[in-house]
Design a protein around this motif. Structure first.
Motif, PDB file in Angstrom:
ATOM      1  N   TYR A   1      -2.865  -0.283  -7.632  1.00 14.98           N
ATOM      2  CA  TYR A   1      -3.181   1.103  -7.275  1.00 14.98           C
ATOM      3  C   TYR A   1      -4.210   1.166  -6.149  1.00 14.98           C
ATOM      4  O   TYR A   1      -4.082   1.958  -5.228  1.00 14.98           O
ATOM      5  CB  TYR A   1      -3.716   1.853  -8.496  1.00 14.98           C
ATOM      6  CG  TYR A   1      -2.659   2.570  -9.301  1.00 14.98           C
ATOM      7  CD1 TYR A   1      -1.386   2.030  -9.457  1.00 14.98           C
ATOM      8  CD2 TYR A   1      -2.923   3.779  -9.925  1.00 14.98           C
ATOM      9  CE1 TYR A   1      -0.417   2.676 -10.208  1.00 14.98           C
ATOM     10  CE2 TYR A   1      -1.964   4.441 -10.680  1.00 14.98           C
ATOM     11  CZ  TYR A   1      -0.711   3.887 -10.815  1.00 14.98           C
ATOM     12  OH  TYR A   1       0.251   4.526 -11.555  1.00 14.98           O
ATOM     13  N   PHE A   2      -5.254   0.358  -6.260  1.00  8.91           N
ATOM     14  CA  PHE A   2      -6.298   0.319  -5.239  1.00  8.91           C
ATOM     15  C   PHE A   2      -7.187  -0.900  -5.480  1.00  8.91           C
ATOM     16  O   PHE A   2      -7.129  -1.531  -6.536  1.00  8.91           O
ATOM     17  CB  PHE A   2      -7.138   1.600  -5.220  1.00  8.91           C
ATOM     18  CG  PHE A   2      -7.775   1.956  -6.543  1.00  8.91           C
ATOM     19  CD1 PHE A   2      -9.032   1.493  -6.891  1.00  8.91           C
ATOM     20  CD2 PHE A   2      -7.101   2.766  -7.447  1.00  8.91           C
ATOM     21  CE1 PHE A   2      -9.622   1.822  -8.104  1.00  8.91           C
ATOM     22  CE2 PHE A   2      -7.676   3.107  -8.671  1.00  8.91           C
ATOM     23  CZ  PHE A   2      -8.944   2.636  -9.000  1.00  8.91           C
TER      24      PHE A   2
ATOM     25  N   THR B   1      -5.916   2.397  -1.139  1.00 12.64           N
ATOM     26  CA  THR B   1      -5.202   3.079  -2.216  1.00 12.64           C
ATOM     27  C   THR B   1      -3.717   3.209  -1.877  1.00 12.64           C
ATOM     28  O   THR B   1      -3.353   3.546  -0.753  1.00 12.64           O
ATOM     29  CB  THR B   1      -5.800   4.472  -2.455  1.00 12.64           C
ATOM     30  OG1 THR B   1      -7.188   4.327  -2.792  1.00 12.64           O
ATOM     31  CG2 THR B   1      -5.077   5.191  -3.584  1.00 12.64           C
TER      32      THR B   1
ATOM     33  N   THR C   1       0.815  -1.224   0.000  1.00 15.61           N
ATOM     34  CA  THR C   1       0.000   0.000   0.000  1.00 15.61           C
ATOM     35  C   THR C   1       0.842   1.264   0.000  1.00 15.61           C
ATOM     36  O   THR C   1       0.299   2.373   0.051  1.00 15.61           O
ATOM     37  CB  THR C   1      -0.949   0.018   1.216  1.00 15.61           C
ATOM     38  OG1 THR C   1      -0.179  -0.157   2.415  1.00 15.61           O
ATOM     39  CG2 THR C   1      -1.988  -1.081   1.106  1.00 15.61           C
TER      40      THR C   1
ATOM     41  N   PRO D   1     -13.677   2.478  -3.768  1.00  9.83           N
ATOM     42  CA  PRO D   1     -12.226   2.206  -3.715  1.00  9.83           C
ATOM     43  C   PRO D   1     -11.772   1.939  -2.292  1.00  9.83           C
ATOM     44  O   PRO D   1     -12.353   2.449  -1.324  1.00  9.83           O
ATOM     45  CB  PRO D   1     -11.616   3.492  -4.274  1.00  9.83           C
ATOM     46  CG  PRO D   1     -12.634   4.548  -3.988  1.00  9.83           C
ATOM     47  CD  PRO D   1     -13.980   3.882  -4.081  1.00  9.83           C
TER      48      PRO D   1
ATOM     49  N   ARG E   1      -9.955   7.401 -12.048  1.00  9.82           N
ATOM     50  CA  ARG E   1      -9.183   7.424 -10.805  1.00  9.82           C
ATOM     51  C   ARG E   1      -7.722   7.060 -11.070  1.00  9.82           C
ATOM     52  O   ARG E   1      -6.811   7.658 -10.502  1.00  9.82           O
ATOM     53  CB  ARG E   1      -9.790   6.460  -9.789  1.00  9.82           C
ATOM     54  CG  ARG E   1      -9.325   6.692  -8.355  1.00  9.82           C
ATOM     55  CD  ARG E   1     -10.227   5.936  -7.374  1.00  9.82           C
ATOM     56  NE  ARG E   1     -10.128   6.505  -6.048  1.00  9.82           N
ATOM     57  CZ  ARG E   1      -9.256   6.106  -5.124  1.00  9.82           C
ATOM     58  NH1 ARG E   1      -8.419   5.123  -5.407  1.00  9.82           N
ATOM     59  NH2 ARG E   1      -9.224   6.662  -3.933  1.00  9.82           N
TER      60      ARG E   1
END
Length: 293
Positions: free
Chosen positions: A63-64, A80, A39, A77, A118
């Motif tokens: 990314y997420f 992230t 993360t 989401p 995003r």
């Protein structure tokens, strides 16, 4: 006449470019890659040395996640990544988004646009340049396949607006299904077993779990990269800590098995995932054999 022909050829070129959405060339070739599944983006010296020594030029970076919101009953989401370090020179980052299967139980009209936007926004915010593609990771089933494939169609359309190609992970149990609407897939040769039967087989990777699916590879009409596990899975059962570590010989046996069935699987090799502990788990010779084309 020659001038007319050249004008027509130029027109056809631009029409073709428009039809493909100006996506960049992502044909699979002989290259080494890794997954990055933390993360926070921060590489220590061991990880940077590993990338250089193994001539790795592509990193599939999570990314997420996209998970279901139990209150709103819609996808959202989660987890992230934070970029605390720069991307090393010569490394192409592939934004990867993991989507839980329950998000695909019904259609969500704006989900594809939100995911792509995003990703694009994160690239702009963190000044990540040279991104050519987006990858979607989802453990879809027969029940969720139609919704997921429709979602991929929408993602692909939105990604093309940003000159991005689209890839997806392919798990062994998904091989008998029709191919997804993506430019290529990554065959996941890990998490192949049932964690509940860990006494009998290694749930991370066991050739006996791979063997039944090998017959589908020859007729699977999608370009494929292959991903192999270099991680350990630690669990606590009845207060006892159990660690599942795949022997190097097992990884190489599976590699030989699938490449014997489909020769192009030796061209683009990925390991899951980049981490100093994982790097130190296997010898240099083992990594050379895994990445051998």
């Amino acid at each position: 006449m020659k001038k007319k022909d050249s004008t027509i050829a130029l027109l056809m070129f631009f029409l073709c470019l428009m039809a493909t959405g100006c996506t960049k060339d992502v044909r699979l070739s002989d290259n080494n890659a890794v997954y990055y599944w933390r993360t926070e983006w921060r590489l220590d010296s061991t990880e940077q040395t590993f990338l250089h020594a193994r001539e790795i030029n592509k990193v599939y970076c999570r990314y997420f996640d996209v998970v279901m919101d139990d209150v709103l009953h819609s996808p959202k989401p989660n987890a992230t990544i934070r970029f605390s370090d720069t991307i090393p020179a010569g490394i192409e980052l592939v934004p990867t988004v993991y989507i839980t299967e329950d998000c695909m139980h019904e259609r969500h009209d704006d989900l594809a646009q939100k995911v792509v936007q995003r990703v694009v926004q994160m690239n702009e915010t963190h000044e990540i340049f040279g991104v050519k593609e987006l990858q979607i990771d989802c453990d879809f089933t027969m029940n969720s396949r139609s919704v997921f494939y429709a979602f991929l169609e929408e993602v692909r359309k939105e990604a093309r607006r940003h000159m991005l190609a689209l890839s997806a992970t392919i798990r062994l149990h998904q091989l008998p299904m029709p191919v997804p609407p993506v430019d290529y897939g990554v065959l996941m040769l890990y998490n192949t077993g049932d964690p509940q039967h860990f006494e009998e087989r290694n749930p991370v990777l066991d050739r006996r779990d791979v063997q039944p699916y090998v017959r589908y590879l020859g007729g699977y009409e999608l370009p494929l990269a292959t991903a192999y596990p270099v991680y350990a899975w630690q669990r606590t059962i009845y207060g006892i800590s159990i660690q599942h570590v795949v022997e190097a010989d097992e990884i190489l046996a599976v590699k030989q098995m699938v490449e014997h069935k489909r020769d192009d699987l030796r061209h683009s090799i990925i390991t899951f995932c980049l981490d100093t502990e994982n790097i130190n788990r296997y010898s240099t010779d083992t990594y050379e054999a895994i990445y051998h084309h």
